[in-house]
Design a protein around this motif. Structure first.
Motif, PDB file in Angstrom:
ATOM      1  N   THR A 158      -8.411  -6.150   2.613  1.00 57.23           N
ATOM      2  CA  THR A 158      -7.309  -7.066   2.957  1.00 57.23           C
ATOM      3  C   THR A 158      -7.845  -8.325   3.619  1.00 57.23           C
ATOM      4  O   THR A 158      -7.216  -9.379   3.525  1.00 57.23           O
ATOM      5  N   ARG A 167      -0.365 -13.851   4.459  1.00 55.77           N
ATOM      6  CA  ARG A 167      -1.471 -14.767   4.151  1.00 55.77           C
ATOM      7  C   ARG A 167      -0.919 -15.955   3.351  1.00 55.77           C
ATOM      8  O   ARG A 167       0.021 -15.808   2.561  1.00 55.77           O
ATOM      9  N   ALA A 196      -9.450 -10.424   0.822  1.00 59.32           N
ATOM     10  CA  ALA A 196      -8.405 -10.831  -0.134  1.00 59.32           C
ATOM     11  C   ALA A 196      -7.640 -12.058   0.346  1.00 59.32           C
ATOM     12  O   ALA A 196      -6.915 -12.676  -0.436  1.00 59.32           O
ATOM     13  N   ALA A 202       0.834  -1.212   0.000  1.00 61.86           N
ATOM     14  CA  ALA A 202       0.000   0.000   0.000  1.00 61.86           C
ATOM     15  C   ALA A 202       0.863   1.254   0.000  1.00 61.86           C
ATOM     16  O   ALA A 202       1.893   1.307   0.669  1.00 61.86           O
TER      17      ALA A 202
HETATM   18  O1  CDP Z   1      -4.407   1.567  -2.728  1.00 62.30           O
HETATM   19  P1  CDP Z   1      -3.695   0.609  -1.815  1.00 62.30           P
HETATM   20  O2  CDP Z   1      -2.325   0.249  -2.301  1.00 62.30           O
HETATM   21  O3  CDP Z   1      -3.734   1.011  -0.396  1.00 62.30           O
HETATM   22  O4  CDP Z   1      -4.531  -0.747  -1.801  1.00 62.30           O
HETATM   23  P2  CDP Z   1      -5.191  -1.490  -3.030  1.00 62.30           P
HETATM   24  O5  CDP Z   1      -4.193  -1.757  -4.100  1.00 62.30           O
HETATM   25  O6  CDP Z   1      -6.430  -0.773  -3.434  1.00 62.30           O
HETATM   26  O7  CDP Z   1      -5.584  -2.914  -2.400  1.00 62.30           O
HETATM   27  C1  CDP Z   1      -6.434  -3.056  -1.293  1.00 62.30           C
HETATM   28  C2  CDP Z   1      -6.193  -4.441  -0.690  1.00 62.30           C
HETATM   29  O8  CDP Z   1      -6.639  -5.438  -1.626  1.00 62.30           O
HETATM   30  C3  CDP Z   1      -4.755  -4.800  -0.413  1.00 62.30           C
HETATM   31  O9  CDP Z   1      -4.311  -4.405   0.880  1.00 62.30           O
HETATM   32  C4  CDP Z   1      -4.710  -6.310  -0.575  1.00 62.30           C
HETATM   33  O10 CDP Z   1      -5.074  -6.973   0.605  1.00 62.30           O
HETATM   34  C5  CDP Z   1      -5.791  -6.576  -1.590  1.00 62.30           C
HETATM   35  N1  CDP Z   1      -5.234  -6.861  -2.930  1.00 62.30           N
HETATM   36  C6  CDP Z   1      -4.792  -8.132  -3.187  1.00 62.30           C
HETATM   37  O11 CDP Z   1      -4.805  -8.980  -2.315  1.00 62.30           O
HETATM   38  N2  CDP Z   1      -4.357  -8.466  -4.429  1.00 62.30           N
HETATM   39  C7  CDP Z   1      -4.305  -7.556  -5.407  1.00 62.30           C
HETATM   40  N3  CDP Z   1      -3.894  -7.921  -6.619  1.00 62.30           N
HETATM   41  C8  CDP Z   1      -4.701  -6.224  -5.152  1.00 62.30           C
HETATM   42  C9  CDP Z   1      -5.155  -5.901  -3.880  1.00 62.30           C
END
Ligand code: CDP
Length: 220
Positions: A87, A179, A90, A14
């Protein structure tokens, strides 16, 4: 036959700067851009809205399987409570499985006939598109990422304090990294881009040079 689309897998934690970087790379190369985090946020947001516990794997998997374009548009998706729910959902294997097809479809056939796709996420280079042409893992120290997130929140008029943002970021990092399914780790063949001491322009220059070098035609 036209060449297969170029796939750029852009992974990282993030607030590492993936979103800004991904949009800019996509526009520079004329590729389509997918923020895969939105898919998990959309599942998390619907769980909250429908009064369901994000820990409920079966309910989250049903929502993930039913997800439509409209679920990706709501302004609430950017909220921190939604990021937290994201999260949690996910980490459910069936949720991730339900979202694989959409992401691979986007990579195989980017919208509007774009010649490539930049996909931003956590597991794009490791699980979704392990054969991606270019894999970039963007990172930065947790303190710098928390400062960036704080500024982003303040710019949006959301009141927050640094220690709280830092703690949330550490918790979310731990959940994403630890995870058992598709943890946040760089692919072995990823270009590791540490943006702790880089501004957005410098990060863009390095990433764009990497992609351009990888895509050089063998013969001219
Ligand atoms: O914007 P930010 O980087 O904070 O978060 P995001 O990319 O919007 O993703 C939110 C959450 O979704 C992440 O903290 C992951 O737990 C999950 N995620 C994931 O598991 N796999 C991905 N390809 C993208 C997001």
């Amino acid at each position: 036959m036209p060449d297969a689309p170029v796939i750029v897998a852009l992974d990282g934690p993030a607030a590492s700067g993936k979103g800004t970087l991904g949009r800019r790379l996509a526009s520079h190369f004329g590729y389509a851009y997918l923020d895969s985090g939105l898919l998990y946020r959309a599942v998390g947001w619907r769980m909250l809205r429908e009064g369901k516990d994000p820990e409920d794997a079966a309910a989250a998997a049903i929502i993930a399987a039913e997800l439509g374009e409209n679920d990706l548009k709501s302004a609430e998706l950017r909220e921190d409570r939604v990021a937290n729910a994201a999260t949690i959902v996910a980490a459910h294997p069936d949720v991730r499985q339900a979202l694989v097809g959409y992401q691979r479809g986007f990579a195989a056939k980017p919208p509007q006939g774009a010649p490539g796709a930049v996909i931003d996420g956590r597991d794009i280079g490791t699980v979704i598109c392990p054969d991606a042409d270019c894999k970039i893992f963007v990172d930065a120290s947790v303190e710098v990422r928390a400062m960036r997130r704080l500024k982003e929140l303040q710019d949006r008029g959301v009141e927050s304090i640094y220690p709280r943002v830092l703690r949330d970021m550490e918790e979310r990092d731990a959940r994403d990294r630890n995870r058992p399914v598709a943890p946040l780790i760089p692919a072995d063949d990823a270009f590791k881009l540490d943006t702790t001491d880089l501004d957005a322009d410098a990060a863009f220059e390095l990433a764009a040079a990497f992609i351009a070098a990888r895509n050089k035609p063998d013969k001219s």
